[in-house]
Every structure is written in C-alpha cells, then in structure tokens.
Design a protein around this motif. Structure first.
Motif, short mmCIF file in Angstrom:
data_model
loop_
_atom_site.label_atom_id
_atom_site.label_comp_id
_atom_site.label_asym_id
_atom_site.label_seq_id
_atom_site.Cartn_x
_atom_site.Cartn_y
_atom_site.Cartn_z
N HIS A 132 10.51 -6.16 -3.57
CA HIS A 132 11.11 -6.76 -2.39
C HIS A 132 10.10 -6.66 -1.25
CE1 HIS A 132 15.05 -7.17 -4.22
NE2 HIS A 132 14.82 -6.00 -4.78
N HIS A 133 9.68 -7.81 -0.72
CA HIS A 133 8.62 -7.82 0.28
C HIS A 133 9.07 -7.31 1.65
CE1 HIS A 133 10.44 -11.79 1.06
NE2 HIS A 133 10.01 -11.64 2.29
N ASP A 134 10.37 -7.26 1.90
CA ASP A 134 10.84 -6.87 3.24
C ASP A 134 11.18 -5.38 3.36
OD1 ASP A 134 12.95 -7.18 1.52
OD2 ASP A 134 14.24 -8.23 2.95
N ASP A 135 11.09 -4.65 2.29
CA ASP A 135 11.25 -3.20 2.34
C ASP A 135 10.42 -2.60 1.21
OD1 ASP A 135 12.75 -3.45 -0.05
OD2 ASP A 135 14.64 -3.52 1.04
N ILE A 136 10.51 -1.32 0.97
CA ILE A 136 9.65 -0.72 -0.05
C ILE A 136 10.40 -0.48 -1.36
CG2 ILE A 136 8.08 0.32 1.62
CD1 ILE A 136 9.45 3.03 0.96
N THR A 137 11.32 -1.35 -1.67
CA THR A 137 12.09 -1.18 -2.90
C THR A 137 11.63 -2.16 -3.97
OG1 THR A 137 13.83 -2.71 -2.21
CG2 THR A 137 14.11 -0.38 -1.62
N TYR A 138 11.97 -1.85 -5.18
CA TYR A 138 11.78 -2.76 -6.30
C TYR A 138 12.96 -2.58 -7.23
CZ TYR A 138 10.13 1.31 -8.92
OH TYR A 138 10.03 2.53 -9.52
N THR B 9 0.80 -1.22 0.00
CA THR B 9 0.00 0.00 0.00
C THR B 9 0.84 1.27 0.00
OG1 THR B 9 -0.16 -0.11 2.41
CG2 THR B 9 -1.95 -1.13 1.14
N ASP B 10 2.18 1.14 0.08
CA ASP B 10 3.00 2.35 0.03
C ASP B 10 2.90 2.97 -1.36
OD1 ASP B 10 5.68 1.37 -1.54
OD2 ASP B 10 4.84 -0.24 -0.30
N ASN B 11 3.02 4.28 -1.43
CA ASN B 11 2.83 5.00 -2.69
C ASN B 11 3.80 4.58 -3.77
OD1 ASN B 11 0.62 6.47 -1.84
ND2 ASN B 11 1.87 8.15 -1.03
N LYS B 12 5.03 4.32 -3.39
CA LYS B 12 6.06 3.97 -4.39
C LYS B 12 5.67 2.72 -5.17
CE LYS B 12 11.05 3.32 -4.73
NZ LYS B 12 12.29 3.27 -3.99
N ARG B 13 5.31 1.66 -4.46
CA ARG B 13 4.96 0.41 -5.15
C ARG B 13 3.53 0.44 -5.69
NH1 ARG B 13 7.49 -3.95 -1.07
NH2 ARG B 13 6.42 -2.60 0.38
#
Length: 144
Positions: A117-123, A82-86
């Motif tokens: 990446h499920h453990d942080d908000i990066t892709y 649900t974070d905006n980035k992803r």
C-alpha cells in the motif's frame, strides 16, 4: 492438480479463440532470465520463470507486466519504499503488476503474491502461491 505448463497450455488455447485474452507475447530465453536475477539479486520462483519463458507479459486475472517493466518497477519500489518493514519484503522480490491505484503487486521467490500500500507502510498477502492465481483465473473458463 494443474501445473504451470498445463495452465499456460490452457491459456494459449483460450487466447486462440478469445480476442481479449492476452497471451500472445513471445517468451524469453533462460539467459535473459538469469541476467535479470543477477541484476536484481533475486531468484524468481520456478512458476514465474516458466511463465516468462513462454510469454513476456500476459493477463491471468491480473496483468503480468513484461519483464522490462518488472525490472523498472522493482528498482523504483526499492527506491521509494525505504521503511524496514517493506524493505525486508522487497529483498528477493519482483514487482509483477499493480492494482491500478499505484500499489505494486510483488512476488517472492517462493511464489507468494503481496500488495504494497503506497499510502502507508502496510502490505497484504494476496495469494500464497503464483499458480493458485492462474488456476483461479482459468477455472472461470471450465464450462466453455
């Protein structure tokens, strides 16, 4: 330069002589693909659509889920991330696989593949287009 149909033809031929190449699932009708696009409010990239017309799931260096699993995984991602980035990346994308560690692999409507990446908000971007993954996988069989 190989197009998607050339790649799929080569994969089909390889699957006839190799037990471990998975390309034996029947394809899907255009109406099914259109329904899924409407359901998820996405446009599948043309190469992915053509792949689903020929095979409902296959292995091409990564395990491409069948369409039912893609739908369920996409809806689950929309709920989980649900974070905006992803969320921006999810809009218009379809989950087609995972990396075996719980990280979904998505494809955009332009064919770009990326890993959440499920453990942080990066892709990260895995490949700029879908057919490149196919070509790279098939290049390993050119000497056979």
């Amino acid at each position: 330069m190989q197009n998607i149909n050339t790649c799929l033809d080569k994969l089909d031929k390889l699957s006839e002589t190799s037990e471990w190449i998975k390309a034996d699932t029947p394809g899907l009708a255009n109406e099914v693909l259109a329904f899924v696009e409407s359901l998820l409010d996405i446009q599948m990239c043309p190469d992915l659509k053509e792949t689903f017309r020929r095979h409902n799931g296959l292995f091409m260096g990564i395990d491409i889920f069948n369409l039912q699993t893609c739908i369920i995984s996409t809806l689950q991602c929309r709920e989980d991330y649900t974070d905006n980035k992803r969320r921006r990346k999810l809009r218009g994308a379809l989950v087609i696989s995972d990396d075996g560690s719980g990280n979904p692999i998505l494809i955009s409507n332009t064919g770009q593949l990326y890993l959440f990446h499920h453990d942080d908000i990066t892709y990260e971007i895995l490949e700029s287009n879908f057919i490149t993954v196919f070509r790279n996988y098939l290049s390993g069989f050119e000497d056979e």
